[in-house]
Design a protein around this motif. Structure first.
Motif, PDB file in Angstrom:
ATOM      1  N   GLN A   1     -35.453  17.364  27.822  1.00  0.00           N
ATOM      2  CA  GLN A   1     -34.034  16.968  27.772  1.00  0.00           C
ATOM      3  C   GLN A   1     -33.297  17.738  26.666  1.00  0.00           C
ATOM      4  O   GLN A   1     -32.205  18.259  26.870  1.00  0.00           O
ATOM      5  N   GLN A   2     -33.951  17.840  25.493  1.00  0.00           N
ATOM      6  CA  GLN A   2     -33.310  18.546  24.365  1.00  0.00           C
ATOM      7  C   GLN A   2     -33.001  19.994  24.717  1.00  0.00           C
ATOM      8  O   GLN A   2     -31.975  20.529  24.328  1.00  0.00           O
ATOM      9  N   HIS A   3     -33.914  20.603  25.476  1.00  0.00           N
ATOM     10  CA  HIS A   3     -33.745  22.025  25.753  1.00  0.00           C
ATOM     11  C   HIS A   3     -33.058  22.309  27.083  1.00  0.00           C
ATOM     12  O   HIS A   3     -32.979  23.451  27.503  1.00  0.00           O
ATOM     13  N   SER A   4     -32.611  21.269  27.768  1.00  0.00           N
ATOM     14  CA  SER A   4     -31.890  21.506  29.026  1.00  0.00           C
ATOM     15  C   SER A   4     -30.480  20.919  28.933  1.00  0.00           C
ATOM     16  O   SER A   4     -29.519  21.645  28.710  1.00  0.00           O
ATOM     17  N   VAL A   5     -30.360  19.600  29.009  1.00  0.00           N
ATOM     18  CA  VAL A   5     -29.013  19.002  29.075  1.00  0.00           C
ATOM     19  C   VAL A   5     -28.520  18.458  27.727  1.00  0.00           C
ATOM     20  O   VAL A   5     -27.402  17.962  27.640  1.00  0.00           O
ATOM     21  N   THR A   6     -29.341  18.492  26.700  1.00  0.00           N
ATOM     22  CA  THR A   6     -29.065  17.942  25.363  1.00  0.00           C
ATOM     23  C   THR A   6     -29.033  16.415  25.360  1.00  0.00           C
ATOM     24  O   THR A   6     -29.864  15.769  24.745  1.00  0.00           O
ATOM     25  N   CYS A   7     -28.046  15.840  26.055  1.00  0.00           N
ATOM     26  CA  CYS A   7     -27.970  14.376  26.112  1.00  0.00           C
ATOM     27  C   CYS A   7     -27.126  13.991  27.315  1.00  0.00           C
ATOM     28  O   CYS A   7     -26.440  14.835  27.893  1.00  0.00           O
ATOM     29  N   ALA A   8     -27.187  12.710  27.672  1.00  0.00           N
ATOM     30  CA  ALA A   8     -26.299  12.219  28.731  1.00  0.00           C
ATOM     31  C   ALA A   8     -24.908  12.027  28.115  1.00  0.00           C
ATOM     32  O   ALA A   8     -24.783  11.868  26.889  1.00  0.00           O
ATOM     33  N   SER A   9     -23.886  12.028  28.946  1.00  0.00           N
ATOM     34  CA  SER A   9     -22.505  11.904  28.470  1.00  0.00           C
ATOM     35  C   SER A   9     -22.337  10.711  27.516  1.00  0.00           C
ATOM     36  O   SER A   9     -22.728   9.584  27.840  1.00  0.00           O
TER      37      SER A   9
ATOM     38  N   ASN B   1     -39.796   3.986  23.850  1.00  0.00           N
ATOM     39  CA  ASN B   1     -40.223   4.218  25.233  1.00  0.00           C
ATOM     40  C   ASN B   1     -39.069   4.632  26.144  1.00  0.00           C
ATOM     41  O   ASN B   1     -39.290   5.041  27.284  1.00  0.00           O
ATOM     42  N   VAL B   2     -37.844   4.484  25.642  1.00  0.00           N
ATOM     43  CA  VAL B   2     -36.675   4.651  26.522  1.00  0.00           C
ATOM     44  C   VAL B   2     -35.986   5.993  26.295  1.00  0.00           C
ATOM     45  O   VAL B   2     -35.706   6.369  25.151  1.00  0.00           O
ATOM     46  N   ILE B   3     -35.701   6.681  27.367  1.00  0.00           N
ATOM     47  CA  ILE B   3     -34.891   7.894  27.263  1.00  0.00           C
ATOM     48  C   ILE B   3     -33.767   7.819  28.301  1.00  0.00           C
ATOM     49  O   ILE B   3     -34.009   7.541  29.471  1.00  0.00           O
ATOM     50  N   VAL B   4     -32.545   7.970  27.812  1.00  0.00           N
ATOM     51  CA  VAL B   4     -31.363   7.870  28.686  1.00  0.00           C
ATOM     52  C   VAL B   4     -31.037   9.285  29.170  1.00  0.00           C
ATOM     53  O   VAL B   4     -30.955  10.216  28.366  1.00  0.00           O
ATOM     54  N   THR B   5     -30.882   9.415  30.470  1.00  0.00           N
ATOM     55  CA  THR B   5     -30.740  10.753  31.072  1.00  0.00           C
ATOM     56  C   THR B   5     -29.444  10.859  31.886  1.00  0.00           C
ATOM     57  O   THR B   5     -28.876   9.840  32.279  1.00  0.00           O
ATOM     58  N   PRO B   6     -28.999  12.086  32.163  1.00  0.00           N
ATOM     59  CA  PRO B   6     -27.829  12.228  33.043  1.00  0.00           C
ATOM     60  C   PRO B   6     -28.224  11.949  34.494  1.00  0.00           C
ATOM     61  O   PRO B   6     -28.514  12.866  35.273  1.00  0.00           O
ATOM     62  N   GLY B   7     -28.313  10.691  34.839  1.00  0.00           N
ATOM     63  CA  GLY B   7     -28.756  10.273  36.168  1.00  0.00           C
ATOM     64  C   GLY B   7     -30.265  10.089  36.202  1.00  0.00           C
ATOM     65  O   GLY B   7     -31.005  10.724  35.436  1.00  0.00           O
ATOM     66  N   ALA B   8     -30.697   9.199  37.103  1.00  0.00           N
ATOM     67  CA  ALA B   8     -32.133   8.971  37.272  1.00  0.00           C
ATOM     68  C   ALA B   8     -32.816  10.250  37.750  1.00  0.00           C
ATOM     69  O   ALA B   8     -33.976  10.511  37.448  1.00  0.00           O
ATOM     70  N   LYS B   9     -32.079  11.044  38.490  1.00  0.00           N
ATOM     71  CA  LYS B   9     -32.635  12.286  39.035  1.00  0.00           C
ATOM     72  C   LYS B   9     -33.168  13.180  37.911  1.00  0.00           C
ATOM     73  O   LYS B   9     -34.252  13.735  37.999  1.00  0.00           O
ATOM     74  N   GLN B  10     -32.410  13.293  36.850  1.00  0.00           N
ATOM     75  CA  GLN B  10     -32.843  14.134  35.725  1.00  0.00           C
ATOM     76  C   GLN B  10     -34.107  13.548  35.088  1.00  0.00           C
ATOM     77  O   GLN B  10     -35.013  14.292  34.698  1.00  0.00           O
ATOM     78  N   ALA B  11     -34.193  12.230  35.035  1.00  0.00           N
ATOM     79  CA  ALA B  11     -35.398  11.600  34.472  1.00  0.00           C
ATOM     80  C   ALA B  11     -36.616  11.967  35.323  1.00  0.00           C
ATOM     81  O   ALA B  11     -37.700  12.224  34.803  1.00  0.00           O
ATOM     82  N   ILE B  12     -36.423  12.001  36.632  1.00  0.00           N
ATOM     83  CA  ILE B  12     -37.532  12.343  37.538  1.00  0.00           C
ATOM     84  C   ILE B  12     -37.984  13.787  37.286  1.00  0.00           C
ATOM     85  O   ILE B  12     -39.177  14.067  37.151  1.00  0.00           O
TER      86      ILE B  12
END
Ligand SMILES: Cc1ncc(COP(=O)(O)O)c(C=O)c1O
Length: 380
Positions: free
Chosen positions: A257-265, A91-102
């Protein structure tokens, strides 16, 4: 040359005010900046050390797109224990900032023309994210009033897909009561809607109890919790946020996420892991300091005759300017006559007209000096 999608977007007012403050500072003016949307504390030392350690160990490459397993597990555990919401790693996806998750959520669930209910006023990014994803924002006023089933229903049509809530709230500083959350939940279930619950300020709360709407009956499968490390651990620059979503939605977000930022740092993720696993004493200290500042700013504002809603959470005082013109006039006056930077409330929605947002992510000395300057110009 630009897409139609961009035409409805406004420049971020909060970032703009920060830039004006910087320009004035460069001109040598003694600017007091109450427009910041980030804690002014340093990231705690043990978290920085964890990042250095990750570097030394060579964790400097791509990691799994959804986030490193240990961090996702730790987040799922936190969500289960603290928020009383059943969650597991998928259920969890770690993003580069909450903004990206939104953004990923909006892109995953909205089709062109889908409507999204936003509580007015609201943090600037929600409206933009809805529009970028082709959605249509529908506003329900929530400033000094509370929100209920009827007010939500009045903004609903057959195209409504999602309700966005953010508690503790930026900019108005309220915490949604359990009664309000129950009505929102009932409304979402009745109309078969999704809820985005932005809980990024959950720890910065002054006495009230934080409750996640996802913990209510039948809400887990229709709620996406958005949270992150920026505010709780003073880690805005590290860019680590996360979403906890029903599996199907999490999978959809992951594709974006895979097709934009790949992963968070990778390095930041190891730092975030340490933040969750270590003592939470640093959070307690920061929140205590925010509370002291909140008490000082509210007290001072009242003394100089500016009515302000008592912030129950987050680090913003939402001040009514009706007796001194509208929000934009008041903001300009503070800037020109007192070199004080605040954010006009209308940047956050129509209901914010006649309010300005003071961020108290500033020292007590600055708050006291700021209030003295404001009193000076109001007495003129
Ligand atoms: C309500 C809310 N959600 C999310 C964010 C952004 O957080 P992040 O730094 O994790 O992107 C902010 C930042 O101001 C915010 O106020």
């Amino acid at each position: 040359m630009l897409s139609k999608r961009l035409s409805g977007l406004k420049e971020s007012a909060t970032l703009k005010m920060g830039l004006i403050a910087k320009e004035l500072q460069e001109e040598g003016k003694e600017v007091l900046n109450f427009s910041l949307g980030e804690p002014d504390f340093k990231t705690p030392e043990h978290i920085c050390e964890a990042a250095k350690h990750a570097l030394d160990l060579g964790y400097t490459h791509y990691v799994s797109s959804a986030g490193i397993e240990e961090l996702r597990e730790e987040i799922a555990e936190k969500i289960r224990e603290e928020n009383k919401v059943d969650a597991s790693v998928e259920n969890v996806i770690v993003t580069p900032g909450a903004k990206q998750a939104i953004y990923e959520l909006m892109m995953s669930v909205l089709d062109d023309g889908d409507e999204v209910i936003l509580l007015d006023p609201t943090w600037v990014t929600f409206e933009s994210a809805v529009k970028i994803a082709g959605g249509v924002p529908k506003w329900v006023k929530r400033v000094e009033n509370s929100v209920n089933y009827e007010s939500l229903e009045s903004a609903t049509s057959g195209n409504t897909k999602l309700v966005v809530i953010n508690s503790p709230n930026n900019p108005a500083g309220y915490v949604l009561s359990e009664k309000e959350l129950k009505e929102i939940a009932e409304f979402a279930v009745e109309h078969d809607l999704l809820v985005l619950s932005d809980e990024i300020y959950e720890k910065i709360i002054y006495g009230k109890r934080q409750v996640s709407i996802a913990s209510f009956d039948a809400m887990r499968e229709r709620t996406v919790i958005i949270n992150g490390f920026s505010k709780t651990y003073a880690m805005t620059g590290w860019r680590i946020g996360y979403a906890v979503a029903p599996s199907e939605i999490a999978k959809g977000m992951l594709k974006i996420q895979q097709h934009s930022v790949t992963c968070a740092s990778s390095i930041s993720q190891f730092a975030a892991l340490t933040a969750l696993r270590s003592s939470q004493g640093c959070v307690k200290e920061m929140v205590e300091e925010f509370k002291r500042r909140r008490d000082v700013i509210v007290n001072q504002l009242n003394e100089i005759g500016l009515r302000c809603l008592n912030p129950e959470g987050a680090f913003y005082a939402f001040v009514n300017t009706s007796n001194h013109g509208n929000d934009v006039e008041f903001t300009e006056r503070l800037l020109k006559e007192a070199y004080i930077v605040v954010t006009p409330g209308s940047a956050f929605g129509l209901a914010g007209k006649n309010y300005v947002r003071f961020s108290f992510a500033a020292s007590i000395e600055d708050i006291l000096e700021g209030m003295k300057r404001i009193e000076g110009i109001l007495l003129k």
